[in-house]
Motif scaffolding. Structure first.
Motif, mmCIF file in Angstrom:
data_model
loop_
_atom_site.group_PDB
_atom_site.id
_atom_site.type_symbol
_atom_site.label_atom_id
_atom_site.label_comp_id
_atom_site.label_asym_id
_atom_site.label_seq_id
_atom_site.Cartn_x
_atom_site.Cartn_y
_atom_site.Cartn_z
ATOM 1 N N GLY A 64 -16.116 -24.094 24.384
ATOM 2 C CA GLY A 64 -17.282 -24.776 23.835
ATOM 3 C C GLY A 64 -18.175 -23.878 22.999
ATOM 4 N N ILE B 259 -5.523 -16.124 14.441
ATOM 5 C CA ILE B 259 -5.441 -15.068 15.443
ATOM 6 C C ILE B 259 -3.977 -14.641 15.604
ATOM 7 C CG2 ILE B 259 -7.519 -15.848 16.617
ATOM 8 C CD1 ILE B 259 -5.689 -16.981 18.852
ATOM 9 N N PHE C 5 -21.775 -23.402 17.261
ATOM 10 C CA PHE C 5 -20.888 -23.121 18.400
ATOM 11 C C PHE C 5 -19.477 -22.701 17.944
ATOM 12 C CE2 PHE C 5 -23.717 -26.005 21.030
ATOM 13 C CZ PHE C 5 -24.066 -25.046 21.964
ATOM 14 N N SER C 6 -19.223 -22.752 16.631
ATOM 15 C CA SER C 6 -17.851 -22.606 16.119
ATOM 16 C C SER C 6 -17.472 -21.161 15.832
ATOM 17 C CB SER C 6 -17.688 -23.415 14.822
ATOM 18 O OG SER C 6 -17.918 -24.777 15.051
ATOM 19 N N ASP C 7 -16.195 -20.889 15.922
ATOM 20 C CA ASP C 7 -15.621 -19.623 15.471
ATOM 21 C C ASP C 7 -15.828 -19.527 13.956
ATOM 22 O OD1 ASP C 7 -13.979 -17.559 14.620
ATOM 23 O OD2 ASP C 7 -12.204 -18.238 15.718
ATOM 24 N N THR D 299 -14.779 -17.133 11.938
ATOM 25 C CA THR D 299 -13.806 -16.304 11.223
ATOM 26 C C THR D 299 -12.823 -17.192 10.458
ATOM 27 O OG1 THR D 299 -12.250 -16.202 13.080
ATOM 28 C CG2 THR D 299 -13.995 -14.538 13.021
ATOM 29 N N LEU E 151 -8.158 -24.292 7.992
ATOM 30 C CA LEU E 151 -6.809 -23.726 7.825
ATOM 31 C C LEU E 151 -5.790 -24.836 7.556
ATOM 32 C CD1 LEU E 151 -6.802 -21.077 10.739
ATOM 33 C CD2 LEU E 151 -6.607 -20.564 8.287
ATOM 34 N N LEU F 217 -13.667 -26.115 13.635
ATOM 35 C CA LEU F 217 -14.082 -25.890 12.249
ATOM 36 C C LEU F 217 -13.087 -24.989 11.518
ATOM 37 C CD1 LEU F 217 -16.234 -26.223 10.026
ATOM 38 C CD2 LEU F 217 -17.450 -24.281 11.029
ATOM 39 N N LYS F 218 -12.791 -23.859 12.126
ATOM 40 C CA LYS F 218 -11.840 -22.917 11.511
ATOM 41 C C LYS F 218 -10.464 -23.579 11.364
ATOM 42 C CE LYS F 218 -9.523 -18.530 12.662
ATOM 43 N NZ LYS F 218 -9.582 -17.340 13.550
ATOM 44 N N HIS G 47 -9.890 -28.086 19.382
ATOM 45 C CA HIS G 47 -11.025 -28.482 20.211
ATOM 46 C C HIS G 47 -12.236 -27.567 19.991
ATOM 47 C CE1 HIS G 47 -8.410 -31.191 22.459
ATOM 48 N NE2 HIS G 47 -7.501 -30.246 22.358
ATOM 49 N N LEU G 48 -13.417 -28.145 20.185
ATOM 50 C CA LEU G 48 -14.672 -27.404 20.362
ATOM 51 C C LEU G 48 -14.849 -26.277 19.339
ATOM 52 C CD1 LEU G 48 -14.530 -27.392 24.287
ATOM 53 C CD2 LEU G 48 -15.709 -29.019 22.807
ATOM 54 N N GLU G 49 -14.993 -25.025 19.838
ATOM 55 C CA GLU G 49 -15.340 -23.929 18.929
ATOM 56 C C GLU G 49 -14.220 -23.599 17.935
ATOM 57 O OE1 GLU G 49 -14.722 -23.568 22.137
ATOM 58 O OE2 GLU G 49 -13.690 -21.673 22.613
ATOM 59 N N ASP G 50 -13.018 -24.094 18.194
ATOM 60 C CA ASP G 50 -11.891 -23.793 17.299
ATOM 61 C C ASP G 50 -11.704 -24.840 16.194
ATOM 62 O OD1 ASP G 50 -11.141 -21.490 18.830
ATOM 63 O OD2 ASP G 50 -10.277 -22.841 20.328
ATOM 64 N N LYS H 18 -5.173 -23.136 18.941
ATOM 65 C CA LYS H 18 -5.996 -21.914 18.975
ATOM 66 C C LYS H 18 -6.000 -21.194 17.619
ATOM 67 C CE LYS H 18 -8.038 -20.816 21.938
ATOM 68 N NZ LYS H 18 -9.410 -21.338 22.281
ATOM 69 N N ASN H 19 -5.440 -21.814 16.592
ATOM 70 C CA ASN H 19 -5.442 -21.251 15.239
ATOM 71 C C ASN H 19 -4.654 -19.933 15.164
ATOM 72 O OD1 ASN H 19 -7.190 -23.392 14.522
ATOM 73 N ND2 ASN H 19 -8.964 -22.200 15.176
ATOM 74 N N ALA I 89 -10.361 -24.380 25.300
ATOM 75 C CA ALA I 89 -11.524 -23.945 24.537
ATOM 76 C C ALA I 89 -12.732 -24.027 25.467
ATOM 77 C CB ALA I 89 -11.721 -24.825 23.303
#
Ligand SMILES: [Zn+2]
Lengths: 89, 269
Positions: free
Chosen positions: A82, A72, A64-66, A68, B150, B145-146, B140-143, B111-112, A80
């Protein structure tokens, strides 16, 4: 603890969550429209449940993760969703 | 039982919550500075927030016999505006020597973005210059891991920072090793919807070790459970963990991390 004791502890909870997932997919089918990027990621990731390899939770979270690596340019929204949309930033 | 709540936003909670956590055995509550749910209109909003965290909230906790500690920063959700961030960073030294301030936090990323990273770097520099502990919020969530990658890369690249004085909070199964393998502490946040449930938090401890881990409720104005830490103790008993181990994880571990700041004292010791 052994496997049977862990099953005793968590089976009913996991069973309930599995039925909830199935009902959620049925519910989606009863409503008009198409899957968005979140449901595309969801359906792809759900296959992990059938995996025989340990580390399923980490792989679901990673799917589910970004993926990249570069920051940004600017944060627009704060929230976010999800799942990674790929192009929403 | 006794425990420490190492991450709770008590300014958003009721007096009843104070009564509940003290009744459940809480010995100290630690409150990182964070987002209010809306953007402050100027740095004066942060000035008053820091007054609340260093002056008013410790008095409120003391009414229930509870020690209250705090961490200061401008949170990543309001770090896109670099001018505002610089203004808030310039206020922090005025409060940093307050008796209940443990360090800089919860800094990190949301939001990175490039600006969030710049503001994070400035906070890390402030912590290094003032020899402060650091509490990091991961996205949070999809952000997450990245963002975790960082953050860990940025802090590791500053040779003045001892990773043992940094906690990377809100880790989950896919990020715990990123923090722990680099020598940082890791925090597990017990949330009913996002982040970790108690069974998963216990899985993480069983899989990744317990030496440099704490658990917190991170209760705030959103969906969260102030009693999440003692409820996890119940779950640990169901999973066959001993009282000795529960005490180490939920009391002695956070005490050991925060005890690196000489201001941190516990009522029982
Ligand atoms: Zn927080």
């Amino acid at each position: 603890m052994n496997r049977e004791e862990i099953t005793d502890l968590y089976f009913m909870d996991a069973r309930s969550k599995l039925i909830d997932l199935a009902a959620f997919l049925d519910r989606l089918d009863r409503y008009e429209g198409a899957d968005d990027y979140r449901m595309a990621a969801f359906r792809k990731t759900a296959a992990e449940l059938m995996s025989q390899q340990p580390g399923r939770a980490a792989r679901v979270l990673t799917a589910f993760s970004d993926p990249t690596e570069e920051p940004i340019v600017a944060a627009g929204e704060k929230g976010a969703s999800g799942a990674w949309s790929g192009d929403k930033d | 039982m006794r425990y420490i709540e190492p991450h709770a936003h008590m300014v958003s909670r009721t007096t009843d919550d104070y009564v509940s956590i003290v009744t459940a055995g809480c010995q100290a509550v630690c409150e990182p500075a964070f987002w209010a749910g809306f953007d402050r209109s100027s740095s004066r909003g942060f000035y008053d927030y820091f007054r609340q965290l260093t002056q008013y909230e410790p008095q409120r906790a003391a009414k229930f016999g509870l020690a209250h500690y705090t961490w200061l920063c401008i949170n990543p959700k309001e770090s896109e505006d670099l001018v505002l961030a610089d203004e808030v960073l310039s206020i922090i030294p005025e409060f940093i020597d307050s008796p209940n301030v443990l360090g800089i936090g919860e800094i990190g990323l949301n939001k990175n973005s490039r600006n969030e990273l710049k503001v994070l770097e400035k906070h890390v520099n402030l912590a290094a210059e003032r020899d402060q502990l650091i509490l990091v919020h991961t996205p949070h969530l999809e952000d997450k891991l990245k963002g975790t990658r960082l953050i860990v890369d940025l802090i590791k690249s500053d040779s003045r920072i001892d990773p043992g004085k940094v906690i990377i909070d809100h880790v989950e199964e896919h990020t715990a090793a990123i923090a722990l393998d680099a020598g940082f502490w890791a925090g597990i946040t017990l949330y009913p919807e996002s982040k970790c449930t108690p069974p998963r938090a216990i899985d993480i401890v069983e899989n990744f070790g317990h030496e440099q881990i704490w658990m917190n409720s991170a209760c705030d104005w959103g969906v969260s459970i102030p009693l999440a830490v003692p409820k996890t103790a119940l779950e640990m008993r169901r999973r066959g963990h001993t009282e000795e181990f529960i005490d180490q994880l939920l009391y002695r571990n956070p005490a050991r991390f925060m005890g690196q700041c000489p201001k941190f004292k516990l009522p029982l010791e």
